[in-house]
Design a protein around this motif. Sequence first.
Motif, mmCIF file in Angstrom:
data_model
loop_
_atom_site.group_PDB
_atom_site.id
_atom_site.type_symbol
_atom_site.label_atom_id
_atom_site.label_comp_id
_atom_site.label_asym_id
_atom_site.label_seq_id
_atom_site.Cartn_x
_atom_site.Cartn_y
_atom_site.Cartn_z
ATOM 1 N N LYS A 51 0.828 -1.218 0.000
ATOM 2 C CA LYS A 51 0.000 0.000 0.000
ATOM 3 C C LYS A 51 0.855 1.259 0.000
ATOM 4 C CE LYS A 51 -2.456 -0.918 3.724
ATOM 5 N NZ LYS A 51 -2.013 -2.278 4.108
ATOM 6 N N GLY A 55 0.888 3.776 -3.053
ATOM 7 C CA GLY A 55 0.299 5.090 -2.792
ATOM 8 C C GLY A 55 1.274 6.222 -3.013
ATOM 9 N N ALA A 73 -1.510 7.781 5.148
ATOM 10 C CA ALA A 73 -0.892 6.461 5.277
ATOM 11 C C ALA A 73 -0.556 6.212 6.732
ATOM 12 C CB ALA A 73 0.370 6.372 4.411
ATOM 13 N N GLU A 141 -4.847 5.400 2.178
ATOM 14 C CA GLU A 141 -4.546 3.995 2.433
ATOM 15 C C GLU A 141 -5.343 3.500 3.642
ATOM 16 O OE1 GLU A 141 -0.357 3.306 2.832
ATOM 17 O OE2 GLU A 141 0.127 4.872 1.357
#
Length: 423
Positions: A51, A55, A73, A141
Motif C-alpha cells: 500500500k 500510494g 498512510a 490507504e
Amino acid sequence: MLSYQELIHQMNQSMLAAESDRVALLRYILDQLGHPESKYHIVHIVGTNGKGSTGTLVGNLLMNSGEKVGHFASPAIHDDREQILLQNQMISETNFVTTYEKIMAKLTVEFDMSSLSIFEWFVIIMLQYFADQEVTWAIIEAGLGGKLDATNAINAPLLTIITHVDLDHTAILGNTIKMIAYNKSDVIKQNTTVFMAPNQTDDTKQVMVNRVIERNAKELIDSSYVSVKIQRENLTGFDLQISSHYLDNVEFHFDMLGEFQIDNLQTVIAVYDWLVQNNFGVGLQSLKETLTTTKIEGRMQVIHHQPTVILDAAHNPDSTKQLISSLKHLYPTENLKFILGFLQDKNYLEMAKLYHTISKEIVVVTPNNSKRALSASRLQKEIPGSQIAANAQIGLETLIKQSGPNDVIVVTGSFYTIKEIEA
C-alpha cells in the motif's frame, strides 16, 4: 486553543478497528460535516502489502503532473503527523488542532470526542484538512483490512486499488486468504474503477470479480497486463523496459530496491494508463520523473555503507519472504545479519524461522509498542543463538562495530522496530 500535545493526550488511544459499528458512526459524522471527501478525487488503497509504495508512487505521479495531492498512510515512522501529508509535507500541529476544532464546532453538542479512537480522529481530520486545503487528489490507504476500517466511511472513490493480498491480522480479518480478500473487497463501491495488483491468488481474483459485479463498480483492471522487463538490477535500483496500453517498450530507471516493488510498479503503470486514457494530464516525463526520484522510507532503505545497513518494515510472512528474496539476489555472498522486533499479534514464529535460515547473526529487541510488542526474551527462545539488545538503535551500533565492510545488517520485523533507528 489546545496545544497539539494536549489534544493527542485527550484522544482515545484504544484500537477499535474490530468493532462492527465503527464505520456507520464515522459515516454519520461525515454526514454532519457535509462529506468533505466529496470535494476531491480519491484513490482508496487496500491490501496486505504494497500500500505504502503504491500510494507514494501514484501520489508523486499526480504531483509531478501538476496536481495538488494529499496522502494518508499509517503507521507513521517518526511522528504521527506523517500520516497526513500535503504535497509530501506533514500537517502542522496548528493545522491539526484548528481542523479538529472546526470539526467539533460542526458536530452535535452532545458528541463526545472520546467516542472516536485516535486513528479514527486522524481519518476524519485528514478528510476535512484535505478539503480545506483544496487538494485535487487524495491518496487514502486503509489502516487494517477494509470492511471495518475507518477509511471505508468515505463516499465512493474515483479509483480503488487492491495491492497484494495475503495472510495478516488473521484474528480480525479471517484465517484464509479468501476471507481476508472478502474483507478488503468491501471497500469497493458503486461506480468506482478498481485496480488489482498482479500475482494474486485465484481466490483473491474471484472475490474481486464477484464484488465488482455485486457493487456495480465500473470495471476491474488486472494490472498483470503490464509488461516489465528487468534489464539490470543493482544497488541503485532497476533499469527497466515497460510496455502497456500507452507505453511501447519504454526504458526507465526505477530508483528503488527490492523485486517486490515490480508488482507495485505494474499497478502504478495500470493507473497511469487509465489517467492518460481519461485525459487527466499525466505524461511520459512525469512518469519518468516519478520513477527516478521517489524514495520510500522503511522499504529496503539503505542508511549506511561499509557495512551496509538496511531498514525494511516487513511485518508478516509474505513481506518477509519478499525481503529475503531481494536480499539473496542483491547480496548473494555477503554475511546477512538481522535486528528483529515483532508484534505479538503477528505470525512471528514463521518469520523468525525464515530469518534464522539465512542469517549469520541475529539481535532481537522489544519494539516500542507497550500493548502489542513481543518481548525480546520471548523471541530469543524461538531463535537459537540470538542476542538481546535494549533497543534497535543499541543493537545496530553493536552489530556495526562487530561487522566487516562487506557485511549487510537489516533492521526489520515491524514499523515500531525500524522507527527506533536514527537514520
